[in-house]
Motif scaffolding. Structure first.
Motif, PDB file in Angstrom:
ATOM      1  N   ALA A 170       0.797  -1.231   0.000  1.00  0.00           N
ATOM      2  CA  ALA A 170       0.000   0.000   0.000  1.00  0.00           C
ATOM      3  C   ALA A 170       0.828   1.279   0.000  1.00  0.00           C
ATOM      4  N   PRO A 171       1.975   1.355   0.685  1.00  0.00           N
ATOM      5  CA  PRO A 171       2.755   2.600   0.624  1.00  0.00           C
ATOM      6  C   PRO A 171       3.267   2.936  -0.783  1.00  0.00           C
ATOM      7  N   ASP A 172       3.397   1.923  -1.637  1.00  0.00           N
ATOM      8  CA  ASP A 172       3.909   2.149  -2.988  1.00  0.00           C
ATOM      9  C   ASP A 172       2.799   2.261  -4.029  1.00  0.00           C
ATOM     10  N   VAL A 173       1.766   1.428  -3.903  1.00  0.00           N
ATOM     11  CA  VAL A 173       0.636   1.426  -4.843  1.00  0.00           C
ATOM     12  C   VAL A 173      -0.649   1.421  -4.026  1.00  0.00           C
ATOM     13  N   ALA A 174      -1.530   2.375  -4.271  1.00  0.00           N
ATOM     14  CA  ALA A 174      -2.781   2.467  -3.514  1.00  0.00           C
ATOM     15  C   ALA A 174      -3.562   1.158  -3.625  1.00  0.00           C
ATOM     16  N   PRO A 175      -4.193   0.714  -2.532  1.00  0.00           N
ATOM     17  CA  PRO A 175      -4.919  -0.556  -2.553  1.00  0.00           C
ATOM     18  C   PRO A 175      -5.948  -0.665  -3.682  1.00  0.00           C
ATOM     19  N   LEU A 176      -6.671   0.433  -3.966  1.00  0.00           N
ATOM     20  CA  LEU A 176      -7.674   0.367  -5.040  1.00  0.00           C
ATOM     21  C   LEU A 176      -7.028   0.131  -6.400  1.00  0.00           C
ATOM     22  N   LEU A 177      -5.898   0.749  -6.639  1.00  0.00           N
ATOM     23  CA  LEU A 177      -5.196   0.516  -7.901  1.00  0.00           C
ATOM     24  C   LEU A 177      -4.663  -0.915  -7.948  1.00  0.00           C
ATOM     25  N   GLN A 178      -4.207  -1.431  -6.819  1.00  0.00           N
ATOM     26  CA  GLN A 178      -3.739  -2.817  -6.772  1.00  0.00           C
ATOM     27  C   GLN A 178      -4.839  -3.790  -7.171  1.00  0.00           C
ATOM     28  N   VAL A 179      -6.028  -3.651  -6.584  1.00  0.00           N
ATOM     29  CA  VAL A 179      -7.090  -4.615  -6.867  1.00  0.00           C
ATOM     30  C   VAL A 179      -7.601  -4.455  -8.293  1.00  0.00           C
ATOM     31  N   ALA A 180      -7.539  -3.218  -8.845  1.00  0.00           N
ATOM     32  CA  ALA A 180      -7.922  -3.030 -10.242  1.00  0.00           C
ATOM     33  C   ALA A 180      -6.939  -3.737 -11.166  1.00  0.00           C
ATOM     34  N   LEU A 181      -5.660  -3.561 -10.916  1.00  0.00           N
ATOM     35  CA  LEU A 181      -4.643  -4.176 -11.770  1.00  0.00           C
ATOM     36  C   LEU A 181      -4.663  -5.700 -11.662  1.00  0.00           C
ATOM     37  N   ARG A 182      -4.858  -6.225 -10.466  1.00  0.00           N
ATOM     38  CA  ARG A 182      -4.892  -7.672 -10.327  1.00  0.00           C
ATOM     39  C   ARG A 182      -6.071  -8.264 -11.080  1.00  0.00           C
ATOM     40  N   SER A 183      -7.216  -7.572 -11.057  1.00  0.00           N
ATOM     41  CA  SER A 183      -8.372  -8.051 -11.811  1.00  0.00           C
ATOM     42  C   SER A 183      -8.089  -8.002 -13.307  1.00  0.00           C
ATOM     43  N   GLY A 184      -7.418  -6.937 -13.764  1.00  0.00           N
ATOM     44  CA  GLY A 184      -7.105  -6.823 -15.186  1.00  0.00           C
ATOM     45  C   GLY A 184      -6.151  -7.904 -15.657  1.00  0.00           C
ATOM     46  N   ILE A 185      -5.118  -8.172 -14.874  1.00  0.00           N
ATOM     47  CA  ILE A 185      -4.155  -9.223 -15.236  1.00  0.00           C
ATOM     48  C   ILE A 185      -4.848 -10.579 -15.314  1.00  0.00           C
ATOM     49  N   ALA A 186      -5.622 -10.887 -14.278  1.00  0.00           N
ATOM     50  CA  ALA A 186      -6.302 -12.184 -14.248  1.00  0.00           C
ATOM     51  C   ALA A 186      -7.357 -12.292 -15.348  1.00  0.00           C
ATOM     52  N   ALA A 187      -8.095 -11.188 -15.627  1.00  0.00           N
ATOM     53  CA  ALA A 187      -9.106 -11.216 -16.690  1.00  0.00           C
ATOM     54  C   ALA A 187      -8.461 -11.505 -18.040  1.00  0.00           C
ATOM     55  N   LEU A 188      -7.301 -10.917 -18.302  1.00  0.00           N
ATOM     56  CA  LEU A 188      -6.588 -11.176 -19.554  1.00  0.00           C
ATOM     57  C   LEU A 188      -6.216 -12.649 -19.674  1.00  0.00           C
ATOM     58  N   LEU A 189      -5.697 -13.218 -18.605  1.00  0.00           N
ATOM     59  CA  LEU A 189      -5.285 -14.620 -18.628  1.00  0.00           C
ATOM     60  C   LEU A 189      -6.486 -15.554 -18.790  1.00  0.00           C
ATOM     61  N   LEU A 212      -4.238  10.914  -8.929  1.00  0.00           N
ATOM     62  CA  LEU A 212      -3.711   9.630  -8.486  1.00  0.00           C
ATOM     63  C   LEU A 212      -2.626   9.841  -7.436  1.00  0.00           C
ATOM     64  N   ALA A 213      -2.658   8.994  -6.422  1.00  0.00           N
ATOM     65  CA  ALA A 213      -1.576   9.016  -5.441  1.00  0.00           C
ATOM     66  C   ALA A 213      -0.283   8.586  -6.134  1.00  0.00           C
ATOM     67  N   PRO A 214       0.841   9.109  -5.680  1.00  0.00           N
ATOM     68  CA  PRO A 214       2.114   8.714  -6.308  1.00  0.00           C
ATOM     69  C   PRO A 214       2.303   7.200  -6.294  1.00  0.00           C
ATOM     70  N   VAL A 215       2.695   6.658  -7.431  1.00  0.00           N
ATOM     71  CA  VAL A 215       2.927   5.219  -7.558  1.00  0.00           C
ATOM     72  C   VAL A 215       4.427   4.977  -7.681  1.00  0.00           C
ATOM     73  N   ARG A 216       4.933   4.108  -6.848  1.00  0.00           N
ATOM     74  CA  ARG A 216       6.349   3.738  -6.903  1.00  0.00           C
ATOM     75  C   ARG A 216       6.434   2.255  -7.238  1.00  0.00           C
ATOM     76  N   TRP A 217       6.936   1.948  -8.433  1.00  0.00           N
ATOM     77  CA  TRP A 217       7.011   0.560  -8.869  1.00  0.00           C
ATOM     78  C   TRP A 217       8.286  -0.087  -8.325  1.00  0.00           C
ATOM     79  N   THR A 218       8.265  -0.289  -7.023  1.00  0.00           N
ATOM     80  CA  THR A 218       9.361  -0.990  -6.361  1.00  0.00           C
ATOM     81  C   THR A 218       9.231  -2.487  -6.628  1.00  0.00           C
ATOM     82  N   PRO A 219      10.297  -3.249  -6.427  1.00  0.00           N
ATOM     83  CA  PRO A 219      10.193  -4.712  -6.587  1.00  0.00           C
ATOM     84  C   PRO A 219       9.089  -5.315  -5.730  1.00  0.00           C
TER      85      PRO A 219
END
Length: 313
Positions: free
Chosen positions: A34-53, A213-220
């Protein structure tokens, strides 16, 4: 030709142990990143990745053409409810702990049982299930007491717990929609695609339209969390669950699935150093007992009957 489903065995226990650990870890993964990617953006992206697969898998299987016309309405509704579930999870984790979220979210079977009781005559609740509902709501009341520290007026925790409960309601409503529509007969991959695809569009749309958008930090850590949630949790683990459902008795799988909130609480305490109050522990135990009675009343009745016969000998 229908395939006879097996009872629980060592293989099922090992796979369910792994799946429950994965599902119990997902709230912790959202919280950690959550400190790097807002929780709402996380759940949106996870749904998008899984929907594609899942979409690629459906195209490869060619199992969707005959079902779109009769399932799209139920699919859209199931997708909206699925999106609401993860909206409540993401917002709730901003206020409460991952261990609290794991327990309140898994009240979903209670709400699905109540909804199906009202809609389907074949799903009428039995006395043992009503007892379970009473235990569950009693446990919720006790556990909510853990979130409200009256001395410090920690209302944020109470709000997060309420959002977790709302997520459980949305999950339960999703089950009702699937069970009471043509989705119950459709390929499970199509149902999963509806849920993931619609929720991705709605959640991402909300994130983009709700303000800067809250700042997004694409850390490992952030990248790893989103990929694990999208590929392992939302794609592989759900497909594994459907695969097991075709081979094992659903009642046995449902019993084993109650390890999930236990893993969620354990991971929250060990990985995030979340505190556990006595109120919350007692409430969580009551909630889990209630869910067990509601979801597995037939299994519980059989065990009670065997114990009575053994005691009479």
């Amino acid at each position: 030709m229908s395939v006879a489903r097996k009872g629980a065995d060592g293989f099922l226990f090992q796979i369910m142990l792994l799946l429950c650990a994965i599902w119990g870890l997902q709230q912790v993964a959202i919280k950690v990143a959550a400190p790097d990617v807002a929780p709402l953006l996380q759940v949106a992206l996870r749904s998008g990745i899984a929907a594609l697969l899942v979409g690629l898998l459906i195209l490869w299987q060619r199992s969707w053409q005959d079902w779109i016309g009769c399932t799209w309405r139920g699919g859209l509704l199931a997708g909206v409810l699925f999106g609401l579930e993860f909206f409540f999870i993401a917002r709730g984790l901003q206020y409460t702990s991952a261990s609290h979220m794991a327990v309140f979210l898994y009240t979903a079977p209670i709400f699905s049982a109540l909804g199906l009781h009202l809609l389907l005559p074949s799903e009428r609740l039995r006395a043992l299930q009503w007892l379970g509902i009473g235990l569950c709501f009693g446990g919720i009341a006790v556990a909510f007491g853990a979130g409200m520290n009256w001395a410090n007026m920690n209302r944020q925790v109470l709000l997060g717990d309420a959002l977790g409960l709302a997520g459980g309601m949305a999950w339960g409503a999703t089950t009702v929609v699937v069970r009471s529509s043509r989705l119950s007969e459709a390929p499970p991959t199509l149902t999963l695609f509806y849920q993931l695809g619609v929720s991705f569009v709605l959640l991402l749309g909300y994130v983009l339209l709700s303000g800067p958008l809250a700042p997004v930090r694409w850390t490992p850590l952030a990248i790893g969390s989103v990929l694990v949630q999208g590929i392992v949790v939302s794609f592989l683990s759900y497909l594994a669950w459907f695969w097991l459902l075709r081979r094992y008795l659903a009642s046995n799988m449902a019993v084993l699935s109650f390890m999930t909130p236990l893993f969620g609480v354990t991971f929250g305490v060990l990985l995030l150093d979340e505190p556990l109050s006595l109120n919350f522990v007692i409430g969580a135990v009551l909630v889990l007992l209630g869910i067990m009675l509601v979801s597995n009343h037939a299994w519980v009745r059989k065990r009670l009957h065997r114990w009575r016969l053994a005691a009479q000998r």
